[in-house]
Write a protein that holds these residues in place. Structure first.
Motif, PDB file in Angstrom:
ATOM      1  N   PHE A 150      -4.040   3.669   0.885  1.00 17.31           N
ATOM      2  CA  PHE A 150      -4.597   2.796  -0.147  1.00 17.31           C
ATOM      3  C   PHE A 150      -3.847   1.476  -0.061  1.00 17.31           C
ATOM      4  O   PHE A 150      -2.614   1.440  -0.159  1.00 17.31           O
ATOM      5  N   LEU A 151      -4.583   0.387   0.164  1.00 19.10           N
ATOM      6  CA  LEU A 151      -3.980  -0.934   0.314  1.00 19.10           C
ATOM      7  C   LEU A 151      -4.410  -1.849  -0.825  1.00 19.10           C
ATOM      8  O   LEU A 151      -5.529  -1.739  -1.328  1.00 19.10           O
ATOM      9  N   VAL A 152      -3.515  -2.752  -1.225  1.00 14.96           N
ATOM     10  CA  VAL A 152      -3.835  -3.729  -2.269  1.00 14.96           C
ATOM     11  C   VAL A 152      -3.474  -5.130  -1.788  1.00 14.96           C
ATOM     12  O   VAL A 152      -2.527  -5.312  -1.010  1.00 14.96           O
ATOM     13  N   LYS A 153      -4.248  -6.101  -2.250  1.00 16.04           N
ATOM     14  CA  LYS A 153      -4.024  -7.486  -1.849  1.00 16.04           C
ATOM     15  C   LYS A 153      -2.730  -8.043  -2.440  1.00 16.04           C
ATOM     16  O   LYS A 153      -2.033  -8.841  -1.802  1.00 16.04           O
ATOM     17  N   ASN A 154      -2.393  -7.613  -3.664  1.00 19.25           N
ATOM     18  CA  ASN A 154      -1.218  -8.117  -4.366  1.00 19.25           C
ATOM     19  C   ASN A 154      -0.372  -6.947  -4.842  1.00 19.25           C
ATOM     20  O   ASN A 154      -0.793  -6.172  -5.691  1.00 19.25           O
ATOM     21  N   GLY A 199       0.817  -1.201   0.000  1.00 23.69           N
ATOM     22  CA  GLY A 199       0.000   0.000   0.000  1.00 23.69           C
ATOM     23  C   GLY A 199       0.846   1.243   0.000  1.00 23.69           C
ATOM     24  O   GLY A 199       2.074   1.196  -0.078  1.00 23.69           O
ATOM     25  N   ILE A 200       0.162   2.362   0.117  1.00 25.35           N
ATOM     26  CA  ILE A 200       0.806   3.674   0.071  1.00 25.35           C
ATOM     27  C   ILE A 200      -0.068   4.662   0.840  1.00 25.35           C
ATOM     28  O   ILE A 200      -1.301   4.520   0.862  1.00 25.35           O
ATOM     29  N   PHE A 201       0.545   5.625   1.485  1.00 28.28           N
ATOM     30  CA  PHE A 201      -0.233   6.687   2.103  1.00 28.28           C
ATOM     31  C   PHE A 201      -0.695   7.658   1.017  1.00 28.28           C
ATOM     32  O   PHE A 201       0.038   7.939   0.059  1.00 28.28           O
ATOM     33  N   THR A 202      -1.918   8.160   1.166  1.00 28.66           N
ATOM     34  CA  THR A 202      -2.527   9.043   0.166  1.00 28.66           C
ATOM     35  C   THR A 202      -3.093  10.290   0.836  1.00 28.66           C
ATOM     36  O   THR A 202      -3.117  10.402   2.063  1.00 28.66           O
ATOM     37  N   SER A 203      -3.594  11.180   0.008  1.00 25.99           N
ATOM     38  CA  SER A 203      -4.215  12.396   0.536  1.00 25.99           C
ATOM     39  C   SER A 203      -5.615  12.146   1.090  1.00 25.99           C
ATOM     40  O   SER A 203      -6.180  13.005   1.764  1.00 25.99           O
ATOM     41  N   SER A 214       2.486   5.368  -6.353  1.00 27.84           N
ATOM     42  CA  SER A 214       1.566   6.482  -6.130  1.00 27.84           C
ATOM     43  C   SER A 214       1.335   7.263  -7.407  1.00 27.84           C
ATOM     44  O   SER A 214       2.173   7.256  -8.309  1.00 27.84           O
ATOM     45  N   ILE A 215       0.175   7.928  -7.480  1.00 21.65           N
ATOM     46  CA  ILE A 215      -0.068   8.854  -8.595  1.00 21.65           C
ATOM     47  C   ILE A 215       0.460  10.239  -8.241  1.00 21.65           C
ATOM     48  O   ILE A 215       0.407  11.147  -9.059  1.00 21.65           O
ATOM     49  N   GLN A 216       0.958  10.402  -7.019  1.00 22.88           N
ATOM     50  CA  GLN A 216       1.613  11.641  -6.613  1.00 22.88           C
ATOM     51  C   GLN A 216       3.124  11.483  -6.755  1.00 22.88           C
ATOM     52  O   GLN A 216       3.651  10.380  -6.652  1.00 22.88           O
ATOM     53  N   THR A 217       3.790  12.581  -6.938  1.00 17.78           N
ATOM     54  CA  THR A 217       5.249  12.571  -6.846  1.00 17.78           C
ATOM     55  C   THR A 217       5.619  13.075  -5.455  1.00 17.78           C
ATOM     56  O   THR A 217       5.923  12.297  -4.571  1.00 17.78           O
ATOM     57  N   GLN A 233      -8.429  10.207  -3.703  1.00 18.46           N
ATOM     58  CA  GLN A 233      -7.264   9.645  -4.380  1.00 18.46           C
ATOM     59  C   GLN A 233      -7.245   8.119  -4.285  1.00 18.46           C
ATOM     60  O   GLN A 233      -6.961   7.425  -5.268  1.00 18.46           O
ATOM     61  N   SER A 234      -7.569   7.588  -3.119  1.00 20.67           N
ATOM     62  CA  SER A 234      -7.528   6.135  -2.937  1.00 20.67           C
ATOM     63  C   SER A 234      -8.571   5.429  -3.798  1.00 20.67           C
ATOM     64  O   SER A 234      -8.287   4.389  -4.406  1.00 20.67           O
ATOM     65  N   ASN A 235      -9.794   5.961  -3.858  1.00 23.40           N
ATOM     66  CA  ASN A 235     -10.819   5.358  -4.704  1.00 23.40           C
ATOM     67  C   ASN A 235     -10.426   5.424  -6.178  1.00 23.40           C
ATOM     68  O   ASN A 235     -10.646   4.476  -6.938  1.00 23.40           O
ATOM     69  N   PHE A 236      -9.849   6.554  -6.579  1.00 21.42           N
ATOM     70  CA  PHE A 236      -9.378   6.692  -7.951  1.00 21.42           C
ATOM     71  C   PHE A 236      -8.325   5.632  -8.265  1.00 21.42           C
ATOM     72  O   PHE A 236      -8.371   4.972  -9.322  1.00 21.42           O
ATOM     73  N   MET A 237      -7.388   5.427  -7.358  1.00 18.88           N
ATOM     74  CA  MET A 237      -6.334   4.436  -7.586  1.00 18.88           C
ATOM     75  C   MET A 237      -6.900   3.020  -7.653  1.00 18.88           C
ATOM     76  O   MET A 237      -6.447   2.200  -8.464  1.00 18.88           O
ATOM     77  N   GLY A 238      -7.902   2.726  -6.821  1.00 24.25           N
ATOM     78  CA  GLY A 238      -8.503   1.396  -6.851  1.00 24.25           C
ATOM     79  C   GLY A 238      -9.146   1.097  -8.187  1.00 24.25           C
ATOM     80  O   GLY A 238      -8.952   0.017  -8.761  1.00 24.25           O
ATOM     81  N   ILE A 239      -9.911   2.051  -8.721  1.00 26.14           N
ATOM     82  CA  ILE A 239     -10.584   1.843 -10.007  1.00 26.14           C
ATOM     83  C   ILE A 239      -9.570   1.871 -11.144  1.00 26.14           C
ATOM     84  O   ILE A 239      -9.696   1.113 -12.127  1.00 26.14           O
ATOM     85  N   LEU A 240      -8.545   2.705 -11.039  1.00 26.43           N
ATOM     86  CA  LEU A 240      -7.484   2.747 -12.044  1.00 26.43           C
ATOM     87  C   LEU A 240      -6.772   1.402 -12.160  1.00 26.43           C
ATOM     88  O   LEU A 240      -6.603   0.863 -13.273  1.00 26.43           O
TER      89      LEU A 240
END
Length: 508
Positions: free
Chosen positions: A332-336, A156-160, A367-370, A164-171
């Motif tokens: 934002f956390l991911v299983k894999n 996972g990654i820390f987000t704002s 992350s989608i952030q720099t 942002q997290s929902n966007f990353m999940g669907i992306l």
């Protein structure tokens, strides 16, 4: 021998930065003492959650504040002016009668963490800008994935925050599906021609960021299929299955199910276990938006309602909601962890291939952030200070308060309770005594708008409004563990007074 103070060369700019010389350190100390005094005064004198200033008054205050001189001002005066004009006219989220949104009072440890973060000013996009901060974030993420029941393959990654997290999940779900279905690399080629038949499923009570993400990802809002909910505003698994079958028959491609663990208005928890089973049987990515309800995992008394959360392929958690962190702070956390490959980039100045081969950790590829903040620090410090046992008690207390408030409202003939709370939000309406004198819904909406603004302008309370089936309703969001039933009763009394006064004005 000359003292270090007299022998040390001081830059003309040292007056403006904390630095390794006595003058800079002394100026920094004075500034911190001044801001400490200003903040302490604000808390001591805060009898209401808001000053009551209307937008026109706030514009006048801002016009006065917005004076930027050619020659700089004394920092003590800048701080004192900020306290008198800006802090004093802010929404006091720490006050027990500030009950509007999923906007919590920050823990003292979180505020202290912010100070340390700002001194460090670490940027989490490369190791040589963050050093120890990178390792703290990585270890905090590994701790979180264990808490939420994921395996060692998770990451996972820390987000704002939730957007942002929902966007990353669907992306990630989009890119994963497209590669699996058509062996098409979106990162290289963009969307394939068949993408216009891809579909997202969520409940009608899902957060608006699901549709927003669909639009931003080139799929369009029409790609979102809303599933009806039950009487408790939870997505119905039987209707979800019907939607999946219909889409399959009509040659559409459902690629992600978004379940909600804590809807914004009602705090409803979709049946996560049943939805997880459906996502597995249809081989569809499951994203769970637990921005609000994710904190329940830390409550021994209530975490059973999150059963199934470990089935998520991706998960949204917001710490600036029920974890009492200063804004902004989410994860934002991911299983894999392998799914992050669709985000990964190499930049010679940040995370070169040579650095990766040497084992230097750089988080920018997840992350989608720099540039990102070191938000993991304040969460770590807060949990260390509060402890898991006391944190669980905060969660349990606010849920109990919400249920107690709902029962109190339901027993008062002046109000209509809309729904018994699942988590910590209570939605209700005031019963106008003149409700039959004009169009029912128009009258009700008018009085509720007046009540909310009346409370805000008096400064007595900050409450939210929302619409339920077109009806404007009032909402208490009870996340502050310092709020007591006496505060609730006082606000309800104020609501009655404002409502009755408005009724009398309409009669006269």
């Amino acid at each position: 021998m000359a003292s270090s103070k007299t022998s040390e060369k001081v830059s003309i700019f040292d007056h403006y930065f904390p630095a390794n010389n006595e003058e800079s350190i002394e100026l920094f100390e004075q500034a911190m003492l001044t801001i400490q005094h200003v903040v302490q005064t604000f808390f001591k004198e805060q009898s209401k959650p808001y000053s009551g200033a209307n937008p026109n008054k706030l514009n006048e205050i801002c016009n006065e504040v917005m004076q930027i001189p050619n020659i700089g001002m004394d920092l003590k005066k800048v701080i004192e002016k900020t306290g008198a004009k800006i802090l004093e006219n802010s929404i006091g989220v720490t006050h027990p009668t500030c009950l509007a949104h999923l906007h919590t009072p920050p823990l003292t440890a979180s505020i202290v963490g912010e100070v340390i973060m700002n001194v460090m000013n670490a940027s989490m996009d490369s190791w040589d800008q963050s050093a120890v901060a990178t390792h703290i974030e990585e270890q905090m993420i590994q701790w979180l994935v264990q808490v939420y029941g994921f395996s060692q393959q998770a990451d996972g990654i820390f987000t704002s925050g939730g957007t942002q997290s929902n966007f990353m999940g669907i992306l990630l779900a989009r890119d994963h599906f497209i590669f699996k279905k058509w062996h098409w690399n979106v990162k290289q080629k963009g969307l394939p021609p068949e993408a216009n038949r891809m579909r997202i499923l969520c409940s009608k009570e899902a957060h608006f960021t699901v549709s927003q993400s669909a639009a931003l990802l080139g799929l369009g809002e029409d790609a979102v299929i809303a599933v009806d909910t039950d009487d408790n505003a939870r997505m119905r698994p039987d209707l979800l299955r019907q939607k999946l079958e219909t889409l399959k028959q009509d040659d559409y491609f459902p690629f992600v199910i978004v379940a909600t663990a804590g809807t914004t208005d009602f705090g409803s928890i979709d049946p996560l276990f049943e939805i997880g089973e459906l996502s597995e049987s249809y081989n569809i990515w499951l994203h769970i938006d637990a921005a609000y309800g994710g904190a329940i995992q830390f409550s021994d008394q209530h975490k059973r309602i999150l059963t199934g959360i470990e089935q998520a392929d991706s998960l949204t958690i917001d710490f600036h909601k029920w974890f009492y962190q200063s804004i902004s702070c989410g994860a934002f956390l991911v299983k894999n962890r392998l799914v992050f490959q669709s985000l990964h980039r190499n930049a010679d100045y940040l995370n070169s291939l040579e650095d990766e081969q040497r084992g230097i950790p750089n988080l920018v590829g997840k992350s989608i952030q720099t540039t990102r903040r070191f938000d993991a620090l304040k969460l770590l410090m807060s949990l260390q200070h509060v402890g898991l046992e006391r944190f669980s008690q905060m969660i349990d207390y606010t849920i109990h308060l919400a249920k107690q408030t709902a029962t109190y409202i339901d027993q008062d003939p002046s109000f209509d309770l809309i729904q018994y709370p699942t988590l910590s939000t209570v939605i209700f309406r005031y019963r106008s005594k003149l409700i039959q004198t004009m169009d029912l819904q128009t009258r009700s909406n008018e009085v509720h708008q007046h009540i909310r603004l009346g409370l805000l302008q008096s400064g007595e309370a900050v409450v939210a409004k929302t619409k339920v089936d077109g009806w404007v309703s009032l909402k208490f969001t009870l996340l502050n563990p310092r709020t007591e039933m006496r505060h609730i009763q006082h606000i309800l009394h104020q609501i009655k007074q404002i409502g009755e006064s408005f009724d009398q004005g309409r009669v006269s």
